[in-house]
Design an enzyme around this catalytic site. Structure first.
Site, PDB file in Angstrom:
ATOM      1  N   HIS A  93       0.822  -1.214   0.000  1.00  0.00           N
ATOM      2  CA  HIS A  93       0.000   0.000   0.000  1.00  0.00           C
ATOM      3  C   HIS A  93       0.856   1.264   0.000  1.00  0.00           C
ATOM      4  O   HIS A  93       0.344   2.339  -0.312  1.00  0.00           O
ATOM      5  CB  HIS A  93      -1.056  -0.017   1.119  1.00  0.00           C
ATOM      6  CG  HIS A  93      -0.571   0.278   2.496  1.00  0.00           C
ATOM      7  ND1 HIS A  93      -0.231  -0.703   3.399  1.00  0.00           N
ATOM      8  CD2 HIS A  93      -0.388   1.451   3.144  1.00  0.00           C
ATOM      9  CE1 HIS A  93       0.126  -0.147   4.536  1.00  0.00           C
ATOM     10  NE2 HIS A  93       0.048   1.153   4.411  1.00  0.00           N
ATOM     11  N   ASP A 229       1.301  -7.651   2.309  1.00  0.00           N
ATOM     12  CA  ASP A 229       1.381  -6.214   2.040  1.00  0.00           C
ATOM     13  C   ASP A 229       2.841  -5.748   1.893  1.00  0.00           C
ATOM     14  O   ASP A 229       3.389  -5.090   2.777  1.00  0.00           O
ATOM     15  CB  ASP A 229       0.675  -5.461   3.177  1.00  0.00           C
ATOM     16  CG  ASP A 229       0.340  -4.036   2.785  1.00  0.00           C
ATOM     17  OD1 ASP A 229       0.901  -3.532   1.792  1.00  0.00           O
ATOM     18  OD2 ASP A 229      -0.496  -3.415   3.472  1.00  0.00           O
ATOM     19  N   SER A 669       4.015   2.502   8.193  1.00  0.00           N
ATOM     20  CA  SER A 669       3.740   1.459   7.213  1.00  0.00           C
ATOM     21  C   SER A 669       5.006   1.123   6.443  1.00  0.00           C
ATOM     22  O   SER A 669       5.699   2.017   5.969  1.00  0.00           O
ATOM     23  CB  SER A 669       2.677   1.924   6.212  1.00  0.00           C
ATOM     24  OG  SER A 669       1.430   1.901   6.824  1.00  0.00           O
TER      25      SER A 669
HETATM   26  N1  ARG Z   1      -4.598   0.708   7.261  1.00  0.00           N
HETATM   27  C1  ARG Z   1      -3.328   0.724   6.636  1.00  0.00           C
HETATM   28  C2  ARG Z   1      -2.578   1.976   6.967  1.00  0.00           C
HETATM   29  O1  ARG Z   1      -3.145   2.987   7.277  1.00  0.00           O
HETATM   30  C3  ARG Z   1      -3.421   0.665   5.171  1.00  0.00           C
HETATM   31  C4  ARG Z   1      -3.773  -0.648   4.667  1.00  0.00           C
HETATM   32  C5  ARG Z   1      -3.985  -0.617   3.193  1.00  0.00           C
HETATM   33  N2  ARG Z   1      -4.817  -1.710   2.794  1.00  0.00           N
HETATM   34  C6  ARG Z   1      -6.058  -1.572   2.343  1.00  0.00           C
HETATM   35  N3  ARG Z   1      -6.775  -2.638   2.146  1.00  0.00           N
HETATM   36  N4  ARG Z   1      -6.555  -0.404   2.088  1.00  0.00           N
HETATM   37  O2  ARG Z   1      -1.374   2.000   6.885  1.00  0.00           O
END
Ligand code: ARG
Length: 753
Positions: A93, A229, A669
């Protein structure tokens, strides 16, 4: 730690005493002084110098901040260097925007994944940068004593700027380094960060979204999770090793340090630390600050973003090209939308306001007990509360206005870009002097040429039919949610004319505005005229919005003026009250580490979540008709034959994700999750639903970091994608058998048995 432990006392009593998460986003330079002994107790085997050293290479040299600008701040994600040729891992992501930009119907890397099979296939990403921290320094003593208490906040800021500009200049060593000074603890401390910022960052690999985004928005922010991811990039430098813009002759970075990778796997309670660039937290917010957010700030965002996401989704589902074009925008907003909902819910469910009030009562008591304290801090909570009351008044209409009006649709955002041109055209018309006229004309030509050059980028991720529906929905929200005093006259006129049918108004705008497609914009920009702009329906509305929102915005900014100062004093008070507590500063896009353990949790009564998920869980979730839960045949085949190579767990299964009790937030992330020996064991990629209020109040019992196991990452690279040459670049830890791919078959047999 003590403050928040106190805050959540009642919470512990309710939920029992399961193992706690480890709070704190610590500054690397203090690792020895503040954390080292505790880290050792938990399982760290490195020395402080191996972790953070200014004179020798150390772990911190492998940690990278990813940004879309050469400024060493505002990191959207973290990455880690994993080879001596500048190879980096981060999240899928995090690479999503770059992957999207390289995607088209013909080369759909979002759906199919992307794997460079040789260096020449690695894809440059304009504007993307990678920062490596050289050192950090405490500047507090050079700054704070020079600031008089009587300075206004604005004067204080400019005084700080003046002092630091000299120091920064020196530290930059003639532009070799990029330097930034940041305020900590609400302006009570200042630190300088000196970076090397690399400008040539290339995409090397990405799994298909069915792996990298498996579970989609449904599973996002949630455990149990089964997402691979990760994505892979490489830093390039000029031939002499210095940072340089993309050039064919650039060479892969020779890093000072790269993280070795452990394929031993994790056990419950194993030591785990995470290094990265957390973006922003507000852990020291008062109860009134929290109330302000959940009552006034989040609701309009949740409402308007929800509407926009629905419209986008309809169009994305109907047209594969729209799906690619809007993928990155949609993912970003969907992620934020769910975060706001989760955070609001978390604050209510966990009574964060009540807990903060209890702490504030304790603080008040401490202040009241001493005359000196009364003088210094007696008014501070009242001042903060009053400021938030002031700020609450009028914030919702402003948020609605900005995100449904001028920022509501692509066409409105694009229309804004014409405002400078319009001003120049107007000046040209009024200009009498021929010489000046010629100069203006030239200026107009340059501006229009720049816009022409940007045209294809401006329209790359735009679909007219989609944006028309977004415009209709956003305009309707504006009309309904923003008070009449902020309505542009034109909006009310059109609403009347179209008898409330704003979709019909949208149809009119999109068939008559030169800004609705690149062809008509191009024609205009080749020969810009004031007349065409003045009668353009999109431009006219955008101007109307600006005329309303600009004065409203500046008026709003005068509200709650004393807040910054009051929050700075509040911070002083709470630190003075707890002199023995080691405080960590709120996240602010500077390098931090958090340490703790691999750990499960109990989300609610009678439910216990395991700390690992497996590939069989992917198969359990599989839903062939739902692209969030689609599984590629190739992955199913590997699952069925248990062809996991050396990446299998000891019981022969394939672990996908695991949990730690580390303290992370957005910006972390992609961060490396590192074991006690300094080896990479996974990539942090998310937080969990039950602890969504964590950015404003840490919840030890519930807060977990969701990590993709590095063995799953290597399995996907090697076994799924056949890009084993990338695995060969890594330094795989010695304690497990090396992944010799030619001998894989023997290893598999052992594992399967
Ligand atoms: N919640 C994660 C973050 O803020 C992002 C994950 C992205 N994945 C998704 N399915 N949108 O870092």
């Amino acid at each position: 730690m003590k403050k928040l432990t106190l805050l959540f006392v009642a919470f512990f009593l309710l939920t029992g005493t399961h193992l706690k998460a480890d709070e704190g986003m610590w500054l690397p330079m203090y690792v020895k002084r503040l954390n080292f002994v505790d880290m050792q107790k938990k399982g760290l085997q490195l020395t402080p110098e191996e972790i953070y050293s200014v004179n020798h290479s150390s772990l911190k040299d492998a940690i990278v901040g990813l940004a879309n600008s050469p400024k060493p701040s505002g990191y959207f994600c973290t990455a880690e260097i994993v080879s001596d040729e500048g190879l980096m891992f981060t999240n899928h992501h995090c690479g999503y925007d770059a992957i999207q930009k390289h995607s088209s119907l013909e080369y759909d890397y979002l759906t199919d994944g992307f794997w460079a099979m040789g260096r020449e296939e690695e894809l440059p990403n304009e504007g993307m940068t990678a920062s490596v921290l050289i050192y950090m320094e405490d500047l507090t003593d050079s700054i704070i004593p020079t600031l008089s208490d009587t300075l206004s906040e604005a004067d204080r800021k400019s005084a700080v700027r003046e002092i630091t500009s000299r120091i920064k200049k020196r530290a930059s060593e003639e532009g070799k380094y990029n330097v930034i000074v940041k305020s900590f603890f609400e302006g009570n401390e200042y630190y300088m960060f000196v970076y090397e910022v690399y400008l040539d960052v290339r995409l090397v690999g990405a799994p298909p979204s069915s792996v990298g985004k498996f579970g989609g928005d449904t599973d996002n922010w949630m455990w149990p999770r089964h997402t691979g991811d990760f994505s892979i990039f490489r830093i390039y430098t000029a031939p002499d090793g210095s940072p340089a813009e993309y050039a064919a002759e650039n060479i892969p970075l020779k890093p000072k340090h790269h993280l070795p990778v452990s394929i031993d796997g994790v056990q419950e309670n194993d030591f785990a630390m995470i290094w990265g660039f957390p973006g922003s937290t507000e852990r020291y917010l008062t109860s009134s600050g929290v109330q302000f957010k959940v009552d006034h700030y989040f609701p309009p965002l949740i409402d308007a973003f929800g509407v926009k996401l629905d419209v986008w989704k309809q169009h994305m589902d109907a047209d594969p090209e729209v799906k690619i074009k809007y993928a990155s925008k949609h993912a970003g907003i969907a992620n934020g939308w769910k975060y706001f909902i989760g955070q609001s819910k978390g604050v209510k469910d966990l009574d964060v306001v009540g807990q903060k009030e209890a702490f504030e009562a304790e603080l008040e008591e401490w202040i009241a007990a001493d005359e000196n304290r009364q003088q210094k801090y007696g008014m501070v909570l009242t001042e903060i509360d009053d400021a938030y009351i002031e700020k609450s008044d009028g914030i919702e209409p402003l948020i609605y206005a900005s995100i449904t009006g001028i920022g509501g649709s692509d066409i409105m955002a694009y229309a804004q870009k014409f405002m400078g041109l319009k001003e120049m055209l107007k000046q040209l018309k009024e200009e009498k002097d021929n010489k000046k006229k010629a100069k203006k004309e030239e200026q107009i030509r340059n501006t229009a040429d720049n816009m022409l050059a940007a045209l294809s980028a401006d329209f790359k991720n735009y679909d007219k039919a989609t944006d028309q529906d977004v415009f209709a929905a956003m305009t309707e929200l504006y009309f309904k949610k923003v008070p009449v005093s902020f309505h542009p006259e034109l909006l009310d006129k059109m609403e009347k004319k179209y008898k409330g049918d704003l979709a019909a108004y949208a149809a009119y705008v999109f068939s008559n505005s030169l800004m609705a497609d690149s062809g008509s914009a191009k024609v205009f920009l080749k020969n810009p005229s004031l007349k065409a702009l003045d009668k353009d329906p999109a431009f006219e509305l955008a101007q109307g919005y600006m005329q309303k929102i600009m004065p409203a915005g500046s008026e709003y900014r005068t509200k709650g003026k004393g807040l910054d100062k009051a929050e700075r004093i509040y911070m002083q008070a709470i630190r003075e009250m707890q002199p023995d507590k080691a405080f960590y500063p709120d996240a602010n896009s500077t390098m931090r580490f958090t340490y703790g353990q691999v750990m499960d949790y109990i989300p609610r009564d009678a439910v216990q979540y395991d700390y690992v998920t497996h590939l069989w869980g992917v198969m359990e979730k599989e839903a062939p008709d739902n692209d969030e839960f689609y599984v590629e045949p190739k992955l199913k085949e590997l699952f069925e034959t248990k062809d996991y190579g050396p990446y299998a767990a000891k019981d022969g299964s394939m672990v996908v994700c695991f949990l730690t009790n580390n303290d992370i937030t957005g910006g972390n992330s992609g961060s490396p999750v590192i074991n006690g020996k300094g080896e990479l064991i996974g990539l942090a990629f998310d937080g969990n639903w039950e602890a969504m209020s964590s950015d404003i109040g840490f919840i030890p019992d519930l807060q977990r970091t969701i990590v993709v196991d590095v063995r799953y990452v290597l399995f996907i690279i090697d076994k799924y994608a056949g890009a084993g040459h990338l695995v060969d670049e890594l330094t795989i830890s010695q304690s497990a058998p090396q992944p010799v791919r030619t001998e894989m078959k023997t290893v598999i047999e052992v594992v399967v048995d």
